[in-house]
Scaffold this active site. Structure first.
Site, PDB file in Angstrom:
ATOM      1  N   CYS A   1       5.338  -0.434  -8.878  1.00 16.34           N
ATOM      2  CA  CYS A   1       5.784  -1.674  -9.442  1.00 16.34           C
ATOM      3  C   CYS A   1       6.601  -2.392  -8.674  1.00 16.34           C
ATOM      4  O   CYS A   1       6.482  -3.771  -8.486  1.00 16.34           O
ATOM      5  CB  CYS A   1       6.421  -1.365 -10.710  1.00 16.34           C
ATOM      6  SG  CYS A   1       5.963   0.198 -11.731  1.00 16.34           S
ATOM      7  N   ASP A   2       7.532  -2.090  -7.710  1.00 17.49           N
ATOM      8  CA  ASP A   2       8.518  -2.480  -7.072  1.00 17.49           C
ATOM      9  C   ASP A   2       8.445  -2.541  -5.772  1.00 17.49           C
ATOM     10  O   ASP A   2       9.050  -3.394  -5.068  1.00 17.49           O
ATOM     11  CB  ASP A   2       9.896  -2.108  -7.510  1.00 17.49           C
ATOM     12  CG  ASP A   2      10.237  -2.066  -9.008  1.00 17.49           C
ATOM     13  OD1 ASP A   2       9.806  -3.011  -9.689  1.00 17.49           O
ATOM     14  OD2 ASP A   2      10.913  -1.119  -9.451  1.00 17.49           O
TER      15      ASP A   2
ATOM     16  N   CYS B   1       9.635   3.373  -9.498  1.00 18.95           N
ATOM     17  CA  CYS B   1       8.142   2.966  -9.666  1.00 18.95           C
ATOM     18  C   CYS B   1       7.868   2.253  -8.170  1.00 18.95           C
ATOM     19  O   CYS B   1       8.024   0.950  -8.103  1.00 18.95           O
ATOM     20  CB  CYS B   1       7.936   2.390 -10.779  1.00 18.95           C
ATOM     21  SG  CYS B   1       6.041   1.977 -10.763  1.00 18.95           S
TER      22      CYS B   1
END
Ligand code: FAD
Ligand code: NAP
Length: 320
Positions: free
Chosen positions: A139-140, A136
Site C-alpha cells: 500500500c505505502d 503494508c
C-alpha cells in the site's frame, strides 16, 4: 433504530475463510449473508505475489485472488454486505449482530474475522503511524521510491516486504530480534541474494527502540542490540519503517461472549465432525481467528469450508 436484516446463516469476514464458507453454504441452499468488515478481501489485499495457492503457478497478486473469490461468491447470488460488526449478543437465540449500518439476526453464525497487524507498542510509533510508520509495503511502498527505509520482523511477511521494497527503494535495513528467521527457506535465500547485491542490510539481534521525525514524517530510528551485556545502540537515517512483526486475531467484540485463549477463538477441534464449533452451539469460527499455528490462505479456506458444513448440520438439527 437501525433496520433489521435476518438470515439463517451470517458469515463475518471477506477473507479466504469467509468467502469459502459462503460458497459452500450457498451450495447447500442456506442463502447466507456475508458481511465484509472494513478490510474487504482480508489480509491478502496487502500482498503483491501469491506463489502457494494451488493451481495458480503464474504468479497472482493478493487483490486478484481475492477479487476472484468475491466474483465466485457473487456467482452463487450470495448477499455480500459492506458493513462492520461492532457488538454481538450470542447469549440468546436467535443471535444478534450490531453493525455500523444494520442490525442482523441469525440462527447460525460463522466468524471469519481473521487478524490485524501487530505493532511494536512504542509511543513514537503512535506519533508516526501513517506518517512514515506502515504495516503494508504494497500500500505505502511507492512513497519511498529511491529512499532508505527499514523493515522490522523475521517471518514471511517481513522478508516478503523487504524483497518487494528492495526493488525500488535505495536500501532496506532489515531489523530482527533473533539471529535466525522463521520465514520459509525460499524467501530467506532470495533475501541472501539481495544482501549480496547490497540492497538489503541486516541488523540481527536488534530491536527498534525509538522512531524520530518531524511534521514531514520519519527521519531516523534508534535500534538497540539485545543479548549483549553492554548496551549497543545505532541510529539509522531512514524515512520509513515497515512493521512486520505478526498479527493479532480480531476477537475483541467476542471477548465476553465466547471462550477465547491467547486472543484466539476456541473451537471444539472434534475429530468426528463439528471441528469449528465455538463454545456456543450455532456459532462457528474459521481461518486465522482460530489458528495461531498455520495462518495461511489455504488453511483459512479449508476451515471456512468445514465451518459451512458444520453450520449446515447444525441448522438441519434445529429444524427451523
Ligand atoms: P483475513 O484475511 O484476515 O480476513 C478477515 C476478514 O474479516 C476481513 O475481510 C475483515 O474485514 C473481516 N472482519 C474483521 N473484523 C470484522 C468485524 N468486526 N465485522 C465484520 N467483518 C470483520 N498466506 C498464504 O497462504 N500465501 C501468501 O502468499 C500469503 N501472503 C501474505 C502476505 C501478507 C502481507 C500477510 C499479512 C499475510 C499473508 N498470508 C499468506 C496469510 C493469509 O493472508 C492469511 O492466512 C489469510 O488471509 C487469513 O484469512 P482469513 O479469512 O482467516 O482472515
Ligand atoms: P509471524 O510468522 O508471526 O512472524 C512474526 C515475526 O516478528 C517473527 O520474526 C517474530 O520474532 C517477530 N516479532 C514478533 N513480535 C515482535 C516484537 N514485538 N518486536 C520485534 N519483532 C517481533 O508473522 P508474519 O510474518 O506476519 O506471518 C503471519 C502468517 O502469515 C504466517 O503463518 C505466515 O506463514 C503467513 N504468511 C505467508 C506468506 C507466504 O506464504 N508467502 C507470506 C506472508 C505471511 P520471533 O521469532 O522472535 O517471535
Amino acid at each position: 433504530m437501525k433496520n433489521k436484516k435476518y438470515s439463517k446463516l451470517i458469515i463475518l469476514g471477506s477473507g479466504p475463510a469467509g468467502y469459502t464458507a459462503a460458497i459452500y453454504a450457498a451450495r447447500s441452499n442456506l442463502n447466507p449473508f456475508l458481511i465484509t468488515g472494513i478490510n474487504k478481501g482480508g489480509q491478502l489485499m496487502n500482498t503483491n505475489e501469491i506463489e502457494n495457492w494451488p493451481g495458480d503457478f503464474n504468479k497472482i497478486t493478493g487483490p486478484e485472488l481475492m477479487n476472484r473469490m468475491y466474483l465466485h461468491a457473487l456467482n452463487f447470488n450470495i448477499k455480500i454486505i459492506t458493513d462492520n460488526i461492532i457488538k454481538v449478543d450470542f447469549k440468546n437465540k436467535p443471535f444478534v449482530l450490531n453493525g455500523e449500518k444494520y442490525t442482523y439476526i441469525a440462527d447460525a453464525i460463522i466468524i471469519a474475522t481473521g487478524a490485524s497487524p501487530r505493532y511494536l507498542g512504542l509511543e513514537s510509533e503512535e506519533l508516526f503511524k501513517g506518517k512514515g510508520v506502515s504495516t503494508c509495503a504494497v500500500c505505502d511502498g511507492f512513497f519511498y521510491k529511491g529512499k532508505e527505509i527499514a523493515v522490522v520482523g523475521g517471518g514471511n511477511t517481513a522478508i516478503e516486504e523487504t524483497l518487494y521494497l528492495s526493488n525500488f527503494v535505495k536500501k532496506v535495513h532489515l531489523i530482527h530480534r533473533k539471529s535466525n528467521f522463521s520465514a520459509e527457506k525460499i524467501l530467506v535465500s532470495r533475501l541472501m541474494n539481495k544482501i549480496q547485491e547490497k540492497k538489503v542490510i541486516l541488523h540481527l539481534n536488534y530491536t527498534v527502540k525509538k522512531i524520530f521525525g518531524n511534521v514531514l514524517g520519519v527521519n531516523s530510528i534508534l535500534i538497540e542490540k539485545i543479548k549483549l551485556k553492554e548496551k549497543k545502540e545505532k541510529t539509522l537515517a531512514v524515512s520509513g519503517l515497515f512493521v512486520a512483526i505478526g498479527h493479532v486475531p480480531n476477537t475483541n467484540i467476542f471477548i465476553d461472549q465466547l471462550k477465547i485463549k491467547n486472543g484466539y477463538i476456541q473451537v471444539s477441534r472434534e475429530t468426528h465432525g463439528n471441528y469449528t464449533q465455538t463454545s456456543i452451539p450455532g456459532i462457528f469460527a474459521a481461518g486465522d481467528v482460530i489458528d495461531h499455528v498455520y495462518r495461511q490462505a489455504i488453511t483459512s479456506s479449508s476451515s471456512g469450508c468445514m465451518a459451512a458444513l458444520d453450520s449446515e448440520r447444525y441448522l438441519n438439527s434445529i429444524k427451523l
